[in-house]
Design an enzyme around this catalytic site. Structure first.
Site, PDB file in Angstrom:
ATOM      1  N   VAL A 507      21.281   6.101  18.746  1.00 55.90           N
ATOM      2  CA  VAL A 507      19.934   5.866  17.874  1.00 55.90           C
ATOM      3  C   VAL A 507      19.600   4.189  17.580  1.00 55.90           C
ATOM      4  CG1 VAL A 507      20.473   7.983  16.368  1.00 55.90           C
ATOM      5  CG2 VAL A 507      21.585   5.506  15.505  1.00 55.90           C
ATOM      6  N   ASP A 508      18.403   4.022  17.712  1.00 57.83           N
ATOM      7  CA  ASP A 508      17.888   2.791  17.368  1.00 57.83           C
ATOM      8  C   ASP A 508      17.824   2.481  15.948  1.00 57.83           C
ATOM      9  OD1 ASP A 508      16.238   0.528  17.813  1.00 57.83           O
ATOM     10  OD2 ASP A 508      14.530   1.514  16.975  1.00 57.83           O
TER      11      ASP A 508
END
Length: 823
Positions: A507-508
């Protein structure tokens, strides 16, 4: 390599008039136009020439010269491009076409970018477009260069769509005539006798089978030649046998056994042949349309770069030129608000640059002489001069384009499962059909030939994989529709297939775990001041600024109904902060360098900022008349649903890895709060994709969730890319899944949807083969010696239809799948 398309230079050398590639007179693709023979490198070029030969035969070029004309060069973005099969990478050929092994449409091996050409337009009258520079004939303004994207060739999609539409129009009345005639004959008008109905079905079904379905027959023949039997082998054989059998039954019904005749007529199966053809054509249209849209992300990425650059020539004059004319070493002027055209280095001036497309972080980056600039990022504050260092394919934007394109191509469609089964099923069915014909012809009752033919046809009809063509797309259609109702948009079947197996989610941070926008968190006031007093002064100053942090402070002040006061002598100092005067008081806001410039001591009160920064927050120092006054705390808050979503993912057995371009301190603070398993900070776009590759090399099935342009390469590289619907268009187009609400709980729903859909597809594949496989020995006549049971082609067609109905009803159960994210 498809040998039919290989160019062998063993004859007279000449040029393909379409793409300019060298071919020989031994090429399989040639065409005589106006008493002159023309040779082509591929069927693709041949078809384009046939459509508009005058386009390629200009007076200044005969088509056989060494250099193709300008029009030819523009028409083909990649002359002689190599195409490959995504399921069988060893299959390559020059030009587009179909894989001889599985029948799938081939894809370009190299990155395929849209072709552009430079035109000159008037900024006031955009309808004025011409090839050369000049003045607008309406207002007299100088025309400016602009890049025009040329239309891509979608010949195959257009052709297949035309075949599908016409075939569907013809197949529908055939189907209704057959169904009403068999089950509700009383509804038929008196003039429409069964024989007339059969002739109408023949007339309508024949073009569907032999024109609409011709591509399937060519693929079926290719599969036999290459000894790679697949679904098209069965479709081609089953459809052709059903049509031939029906024609014979229509023309000479007397040759069939009396038990099969009803009032001198024999049952025909034109509707089966026509409907199967139309359904398979629909599948091909959907596949080609999906493939034609895979370059959307690339187009969006390329659209980020400016069309022109302002170059400073040797005379010191500033001239706008097309971007493709920029050379390494050129000095370029970048004005406030303009996009930086190429990668390079600042040689004069200072400013702030919005690099969020690369880093994903909303905070502008200060740029001074010697600092690096990235093409397509935005200059915010003041004018700069840069030296071009990387142009064209060497720029970071082009590298991102390349990574996205290459990763998009590396997918294995779920249909491979069906083709694998078909590879074994087809030869077995053909063997049984031939064996049945031979047995009935040798030892069967009279008339032997008729009985042998009937059983041969019955075996092939019951084995025709009509349901096989529905098994995957019907589940995908229902499943994706169910996901859409929950805000989970699935782009393709590949994403659904692989989501089921995901064990690692990357995930960013910004915009994915967090809101993606700075927000005023709190204000710490020193003795003698209140929070509202500080917010009034700070807000009054920052309302003059365009910095994202200033916007956060102003919005925070407005939320508290703070009224601003007039300020004087507002000054913005790049890389430090801002200063101003209010009612004779000198205000300074920014970092420690700004405090030094304002002659403000860094006291113990100000040193509290270090503790707040360790928690991942951005802190600004505020002084009034050189006295420490307040600390302004701004941060990117975590979304409310993120903690629960991470917890749910852990319960699903999925490891969560955070990749962010933000600093390690902020990243660790967020990761600790959310119990994230692994953190990688200060990561650039190419590094994100590299880390995803490393995880994949460890045998992990990786899903990537992000929302920015900087996430696009990693989104495309991951087995499944998941984009926030609140993010950029590039991220959405690079991903296989989009969460409309930008809510991470949507990932949980997507995984549950994937598992349910894949289970449904496997059930459908079972139904698609079970009834057919069960009916094949019966159709061959194995029960006749013991029970006198003989399966007529009509019953075989009914069994084939029943498997299709089973598949449809089973797929519809997906509408009620439970996607509740509570555990």
């Amino acid at each position: 390599m498809n040998k039919d398309k290989t160019i062998i230079s063993d004859g007279k050398s000449m040029k393909d008039p379409v793409c300019g590639m060298q071919v020989t007179e031994h090429s399989d693709f040639h065409f005589n136009h106006e008493s002159e023979d023309h040779y082509f490198c591929s069927e693709h070029c041949l078809n384009k020439f046939k459509d508009t030969p005058e386009k390629y035969l200009k007076k200044d070029c005969c088509g056989h010269c060494e250099t193709p004309t300008e029009n030819q060069a523009k028409d083909e973005s990649k002359p002689g491009a190599i195409y490959m099969c995504p399921m069988h990478p060893e299959v390559e050929q020059i030009g587009p076409g179909s894989c001889p092994k599985c029948g799938m449409a081939l894809e370009p091996k190299e990155v395929s970018l849209p072709v552009t050409e430079t035109k000159y337009t008037c900024p006031m009258h955009p309808e004025i477009i011409q090839d050369e520079p000049g003045d607008c004939p309406i207002c007299g303004m100088s025309l400016e260069p602009t890049a025009i994207t040329l239309e891509e060739d979608d010949h195959e999609l257009v052709d297949m769509s035309r075949r599908f539409k016409i075939s569907t129009v013809l197949a529908i009345p055939v189907f209704f005539l057959a169904m009403v005639g068999d089950f509700l004959p009383q509804l038929m008008p008196e003039w429409l006798t069964p024989r007339i109905s059969q002739w109408i079905q023949f007339v309508l079904a024949t073009p569907v089978v032999w024109w609409g379905g011709w591509p399937f027959f060519t693929k079926a023949i290719a599969s036999v030649k290459n000894k790679s039997l697949n679904m098209f082998s069965l479709i081609g054989l089953g459809v052709s046998v059903a049509w031939v059998y029906s024609v014979v039954a229509l023309l000479i019904p007397s040759q069939f056994p009396q038990t099969m005749q009803h009032d001198g007529l024999v049952m025909v199966y034109f509707e089966a042949a026509a409907v199967i053809t139309a359904l398979v054509l629909l599948g091909q249209v959907l596949e080609l349309r999906a493939r034609s849209q895979t370059n959307t992300a690339i187009k969006l990425l390329l659209g980020l770069a400016p069309n022109t650059a302002r170059v400073i020539n040797e005379k010191g004059e500033e001239v706008d030129i097309p971007l493709e004319q920029v050379k390494v070493g050129d000095h370029l002027r970048i004005r406030p608000g303009e996009k930086i055209p190429v990668d390079g280095q600042v040689i004069s001036g200072t400013s702030s640059v919005d690099e969020s497309m690369v880093t994903g972080e909303p905070m502008p980056v200060s740029k001074n002489t010697g600092d690096h600039l990235i093409g397509a990022t935005v200059n915010s504050l003041s004018s700069m001069v840069m030296r071009a260092e990387k142009i064209g394919a060497d720029t970071l934007l082009s590298q991102i384009v390349k990574m996205v394109s290459e990763a998009q191509r590396s997918r294995a469609p779920i249909q491979k499962m069906a083709d694998t089964v078909a590879g074994y099923f087809v030869p077995i069915v053909i063997f049984i059909a031939i064996a049945a014909f031979a047995a009935w012809y040798a030892i069967g009752p009279e008339p032997k030939l008729a009985h042998a033919t009937i059983n041969f046809v019955a075996v092939l009809i019951i084995a025709c994989p009509c349901a096989l063509g529905l098994a995957t797309p019907i589940s995908i259609m229902v499943g994706t529709g169910r996901g859409a109702l929950e805000g989970v948009l699935i782009k393709n079947a590949e994403s659904l297939e692989i989501l089921e197996k995901v064990d690692t989610l990357v995930v960013d941070k910004t915009g994915t775990l967090t809101m993606g926008k700075p927000k005023l968190i709190k204000i710490l006031a020193n003795e003698g001041f209140t929070e509202d007093e500080i917010l009034t002064l700070v807000g009054s100053v920052e309302v003059q600024s365009e910095h994202p942090l200033a916007e956060a402070i102003v919005e925070g002040a407005k939320d508290k109904n703070i009224k601003f006061v007039d300020v004087e002598n507002f000054t913005s100092v790049t890389g430090k902060g801002v200063s101003a005067e209010v009612n004779g008081k000198k205000l300074a806001l920014g970092n420690s360098k700004m405090m030094q410039q304002a002659n403000t001591e860094i006291t113990a009160f100000f040193k509290q900022a270090d503790e707040l920064r360790a928690e991942g927050q951005t802190v600004m120092l505020f002084s009034v008349d050189q006295q420490p006054t307040g600390l302004i705390v701004v941060a990117d808050p975590i979304k409310e649903t993120t903690p629960d979503a991470i917890s749910m993912l852990h319960k699903l057995g999925i490891e969560v890895v955070m990749l962010t371009g933000d600093n390690a301190t902020t990243a660790q603070a967020v990761a600790s709060e959310l119990s994230i398993d692994r953190v990688e900070a200060d990561v650039l776009p190419d590094q994100k994709a590299k880390i995803v590759k490393e995880l994949q090399a460890q045998g992990k099935t990786v899903a990537m969730a992000g929302d920015g342009i900087n996430d696009a390469p990693a989104l495309a590289q991951a087995q499944v890319g998941i984009a926030m619907g609140t993010g950029t268009d590039v991220a959405i187009e690079s991903a296989g899944v989009t969460l409309v609400k930008g809510d991470l709980t949507g990932i949980v729903k997507a995984i549950k949807l994937s598992r349910g859909t894949m289970k449904n597809i496997r059930q459908n594949l079972f139904f698609a083969f079970f009834y057919n496989a069960l009916g094949v020995p019966v159709a061959a006549g194995v029960l006749y010696p013991f029970f006198g049971i003989l399966l007529s082609p009509m019953i075989a067609a009914a069994a084939m239809s029943f498997s299709s109905v089973s598949v449809i009803f089973n797929a519809l159960r997906l509408k009620k799948i439970n996607l509740n994210t509570n555990f």
